[in-house]
Design a protein around this motif. Sequence first.
Motif, PDB file in Angstrom:
ATOM      1  N   LEU A 104       0.830  -1.203   0.000  1.00 56.05           N
ATOM      2  CA  LEU A 104       0.000   0.000   0.000  1.00 56.05           C
ATOM      3  C   LEU A 104       0.868   1.258   0.000  1.00 56.05           C
ATOM      4  O   LEU A 104       0.562   2.240  -0.691  1.00 56.05           O
ATOM      5  N   CYS A 105       1.964   1.234   0.767  1.00 52.35           N
ATOM      6  CA  CYS A 105       2.885   2.375   0.787  1.00 52.35           C
ATOM      7  C   CYS A 105       3.470   2.621  -0.597  1.00 52.35           C
ATOM      8  O   CYS A 105       3.475   3.759  -1.092  1.00 52.35           O
ATOM      9  N   ILE A 106       3.956   1.560  -1.230  1.00 50.30           N
ATOM     10  CA  ILE A 106       4.565   1.699  -2.550  1.00 50.30           C
ATOM     11  C   ILE A 106       3.532   2.148  -3.578  1.00 50.30           C
ATOM     12  O   ILE A 106       3.795   3.031  -4.410  1.00 50.30           O
ATOM     13  N   GLU A 107       2.332   1.573  -3.504  1.00 50.93           N
ATOM     14  CA  GLU A 107       1.273   1.942  -4.449  1.00 50.93           C
ATOM     15  C   GLU A 107       0.922   3.420  -4.330  1.00 50.93           C
ATOM     16  O   GLU A 107       0.736   4.101  -5.351  1.00 50.93           O
ATOM     17  N   GLU A 108       0.852   3.932  -3.102  1.00 56.65           N
ATOM     18  CA  GLU A 108       0.484   5.341  -2.934  1.00 56.65           C
ATOM     19  C   GLU A 108       1.565   6.261  -3.473  1.00 56.65           C
ATOM     20  O   GLU A 108       1.269   7.272  -4.125  1.00 56.65           O
ATOM     21  N   VAL A 109       2.815   5.932  -3.221  1.00 59.65           N
ATOM     22  CA  VAL A 109       3.906   6.765  -3.719  1.00 59.65           C
ATOM     23  C   VAL A 109       3.936   6.749  -5.248  1.00 59.65           C
ATOM     24  O   VAL A 109       4.107   7.787  -5.898  1.00 59.65           O
TER      25      VAL A 109
ATOM     26  N   ILE B  91       5.474  10.480  -7.375  1.00 59.00           N
ATOM     27  CA  ILE B  91       6.644  10.966  -6.640  1.00 59.00           C
ATOM     28  C   ILE B  91       7.898  10.232  -7.093  1.00 59.00           C
ATOM     29  O   ILE B  91       7.908   9.019  -7.256  1.00 59.00           O
ATOM     30  N   LYS B  92       8.968  10.999  -7.267  1.00 57.83           N
ATOM     31  CA  LYS B  92      10.264  10.425  -7.636  1.00 57.83           C
ATOM     32  C   LYS B  92      11.298  10.588  -6.527  1.00 57.83           C
ATOM     33  O   LYS B  92      12.282   9.837  -6.486  1.00 57.83           O
ATOM     34  N   LYS B  93      11.084  11.568  -5.659  1.00 59.46           N
ATOM     35  CA  LYS B  93      12.007  11.810  -4.546  1.00 59.46           C
ATOM     36  C   LYS B  93      11.190  11.836  -3.255  1.00 59.46           C
ATOM     37  O   LYS B  93      10.399  12.753  -3.036  1.00 59.46           O
ATOM     38  N   LEU B  94      11.389  10.812  -2.421  1.00 63.82           N
ATOM     39  CA  LEU B  94      10.559  10.648  -1.236  1.00 63.82           C
ATOM     40  C   LEU B  94      11.368  10.944   0.024  1.00 63.82           C
ATOM     41  O   LEU B  94      12.268  10.193   0.405  1.00 63.82           O
ATOM     42  N   LEU B  95      11.048  12.052   0.665  1.00 57.14           N
ATOM     43  CA  LEU B  95      11.611  12.378   1.972  1.00 57.14           C
ATOM     44  C   LEU B  95      10.841  11.593   3.027  1.00 57.14           C
ATOM     45  O   LEU B  95       9.626  11.422   2.919  1.00 57.14           O
TER      46      LEU B  95
ATOM     47  N   GLU C  13      13.127   1.172  -7.898  1.00 53.21           N
ATOM     48  CA  GLU C  13      14.397   1.861  -8.126  1.00 53.21           C
ATOM     49  C   GLU C  13      14.211   3.308  -8.557  1.00 53.21           C
ATOM     50  O   GLU C  13      15.076   4.151  -8.308  1.00 53.21           O
ATOM     51  N   GLU C  14      13.097   3.606  -9.213  1.00 48.87           N
ATOM     52  CA  GLU C  14      12.907   4.961  -9.738  1.00 48.87           C
ATOM     53  C   GLU C  14      12.532   5.970  -8.663  1.00 48.87           C
ATOM     54  O   GLU C  14      12.507   7.177  -8.912  1.00 48.87           O
ATOM     55  N   ILE C  15      12.240   5.493  -7.456  1.00 50.93           N
ATOM     56  CA  ILE C  15      11.852   6.395  -6.365  1.00 50.93           C
ATOM     57  C   ILE C  15      13.006   6.478  -5.364  1.00 50.93           C
ATOM     58  O   ILE C  15      13.342   5.498  -4.705  1.00 50.93           O
ATOM     59  N   VAL C  16      13.608   7.645  -5.262  1.00 46.91           N
ATOM     60  CA  VAL C  16      14.750   7.858  -4.382  1.00 46.91           C
ATOM     61  C   VAL C  16      14.249   8.136  -2.966  1.00 46.91           C
ATOM     62  O   VAL C  16      13.377   8.983  -2.756  1.00 46.91           O
TER      63      VAL C  16
END
Length: 366
Positions: A186-191, A196-200, A224-227
């Motif tokens: 669910l976390c990955i799906e929402e991002v 989003i590409k850069k996740l603080l 991999e595409e989400i930093v």
Amino acid sequence: MQQMNTVIGAIENCRFCLMCRHVAPVGHITHNESVTPHGIALVAAMQRRGQLTWDTSTLSVLYAEPDGGNCRAHCVTDQPLPAAIAAIRAEVADKGLAPPEVVRAHDRIVENHSVFGSYEPANEQGEWGLFVGDAGFNLSRETMHAALQLLEACGLDVVPVGCGLDSGFIPCSLGYPKTARAQASLCIEEVQRTSIKKLLVLSPQDLFAFRQMYRERLDITWPEEIVIIDLVDFLAGQVPNFKMIPLAGTADNATAYVDPTHAVRLPGRFDAARTLCEVALGYTPLELFWRQDRAHPVGSTAIQFTRPDIGVRLTEARLEDAVNRGAQSIVCDDPATLHELRLRNKSNLRVQGLYETLLARLARHS
């Protein structure tokens, strides 16, 4: 993911080893050898040999491990004992032997995706995101708001995601990997849905989950595409651009920095957090005895559900450490750690959020 028998095999390697005993937080506060890492491993190993059964006494030992990372951080052979204990708890839960309070916590996550309150799915799009998490949204929302305002001051348009969403760490640590995988997905799906590409990441607990726990315990690969970026690291890099309001009066230099729960799992943030503290306070903070690579957790992990008596004592010990160092106030950046410190604070200590303190000194211009 490591094979299950390999992970659980760590109990064989840890049961007679004292390598991490000197930094074992539960052992320090209870003075009970059975709830140190090697003591817990020994009980688990004896149960697997048929020499013990799971009953009230042995389960109280199994569920005393806080999953804060101290044992592995001080193991030269990198034994994944916390992961092994989580796997054994999963076996206990499958047999219907998990303590009622553990089952109740798990059921709340299944129902609400949150153990503390509500979850609000994100509905915005953007390149930058801030993963707020369960504690940041439901227990210490002022920390979330301060972080978002600081990022706005840095010129970023940030999408809050994971607001009230358990990252999967709590159910995994409780012994429910299936639920943990559902939460992780669910976390990955929402991002991904919010582009989003850069996740603080606001919470060290969620940062550990994304960077390490998903891969090691759940066999989940982060896209991999989400930093993934630690918020503390990012803001420390922005310090040269900050314009701070001068301090009024003379600083008392009596504020201590509390390394948050899971800090030992993220050693790269030690210096960054202290850089932000110096800027926010106007002076170098006091250091606790249990700091940096030997920092003890507070009771904000799954221990608050598995052994709440130990969780409370862990938090009290951190407060006592600050008092013993002569601190009049303490500062921390993690919403879950802050909530615990405020909840258990019975002294005259002032508990401050690092982001809130930094925001109060930031000279903002319209």
